[in-house]
Design an enzyme around this catalytic site. Structure first.
Site, PDB file in Angstrom:
ATOM      1  N   SER A 158     -91.071  -2.956  62.344  1.00  0.00           N
ATOM      2  CA  SER A 158     -92.459  -2.957  61.885  1.00  0.00           C
ATOM      3  C   SER A 158     -93.187  -1.759  62.490  1.00  0.00           C
ATOM      4  CB  SER A 158     -93.125  -4.283  62.249  1.00  0.00           C
ATOM      5  OG  SER A 158     -94.367  -4.417  61.581  1.00  0.00           O
ATOM      6  N   HIS A 275     -90.827 -10.338  56.159  1.00  0.00           N
ATOM      7  CA  HIS A 275     -90.977  -9.269  57.146  1.00  0.00           C
ATOM      8  C   HIS A 275     -89.998  -9.418  58.302  1.00  0.00           C
ATOM      9  CE1 HIS A 275     -92.881  -5.882  58.964  1.00  0.00           C
ATOM     10  NE2 HIS A 275     -93.410  -6.559  59.970  1.00  0.00           N
TER      11      HIS A 275
END
Length: 301
Positions: A158, A275
């Protein structure tokens, strides 16, 4: 009082004791099972000096007593006031530490380890300080003799994936391999992809001229160059088709541009997982095995 402790080498432990009774040591009530062999391992903390003189702490774990060099994996995040504290990881222990590697976790600015200012001091136009902190840690590890640059790898996901992608394109000579998971990579357009607009307090607004200039200094997608101009170390880029937080276009663009530039890159896109990049324990195990195997191959002594 009841206390719970954990570390890179010790699983979660429940302690019991009494305040004001120093002569009575804390008593272990229960401990989670050890999931890898930590015999002979230790953790040390060091401080690296960043470009502006700020001291940046990092912890290194492994069988360090012999003083020899070993493949070293550096994890960091440096954003959103996220604090990286010591944690026990069976996957890290089995896939990295037991095999003789050293593991480093760095507390770069952008996190929350030292209060709100540790985070706010590197927001928006000051973002480059995060990457200066990262470089300082990488150089310090080599200077202390833990490994050389060819056997030093970085990993992050991320915002941490952005960190490692910046490393790949801005200071590639400091490392031997890069893992960038579910990364932000196109920072000139991040605010137009998925949830990106909600992060402008962190990175700045690419539509603002001043903030755009600061972002353009590190945005990985715009900084990829041909291998003949500057050689990058091998990179592994991963993402998930169903990532609804950081759009997979970031990882896809980065991997495609690296390939077109003749740079060494491998790419893995899971069709599930959001994610996190993995939907269940089996997928987590596969991704972790993939990354560990890839790193050992690239950092082969």
């Amino acid at each position: 009082m009841w206390l719970v402790s954990t570390s890179a080498l010790d699983p979660a432990t429940l302690w019991y004791g009494h305040l004001g009774k120093e002569e009575e040591p804390l008593r272990t009530v229960r401990q989670a099972p050890a999931l890898f062999d930590a015999a002979g391992m230790e953790t040390r903390q060091h401080w690296a000096t960043s470009a502006d003189g700020t001291l940046i702490p990092y912890r290194i774990t492994g069988r360090l007593a012999g003083g020899g060099k070993a493949p070293t994996l550096v994890h960091a995040y440096g954003g959103f006031e996220v604090s990286l504290v010591p944690q026990y990881s069976a996957m890290r222990g089995l896939g990295w530490l037991e095999r003789g590697g050293y593991f480093v976790e760095a507390n770069l600015r952008g996190g929350g380890e030292f209060g709100p200012e540790w985070h706010s001091s590197v927001a928006k136009t000051q973002r480059m300080r995060v990457y200066e902190d990262h470089q300082a840690v990488l150089r310090d590890i080599v200077a202390r003799g833990y490994c050389d640059a060819a056997h030093l790898a970085v990993r992050g996901g991320s915002n941490g994936g952005l960190l490692t992608a910046v490393c790949l394109t801005l200071y590639p000579e400091l490392v031997g391999a890069v893992v960038s998971q579910v990364p932000l990579a196109d920072m000139m357009r991040y605010h137009r992809l998925s949830a990106g607009a909600s992060w402008m307090a962190e990175y700045g607004n690419p539509d603002d001229a001043t903030e755009r200039a600061a972002i353009s200094a590190y945005s990985p997608v715009q900084r990829v160059v041909k291998h003949s101009e500057r050689a990058y170390p091998p990179a592994l880029v991963t993402t998930s088709t169903r990532d609804d937080r950081v759009h997979p276009a970031h990882a896809r663009s980065l991997a495609w541009l690296l390939r077109e530039a003749g740079q060494p890159v491998d790419y893995y896109e899971n069709t599930e997982g959001g994610h996190a990049g993995a939907a269940d324990n089996a997928q987590v195990a596969f991704v972790e095995a993939l990354i560990s195997t890839w790193l050992w191959e690239k950092l082969a002594v």
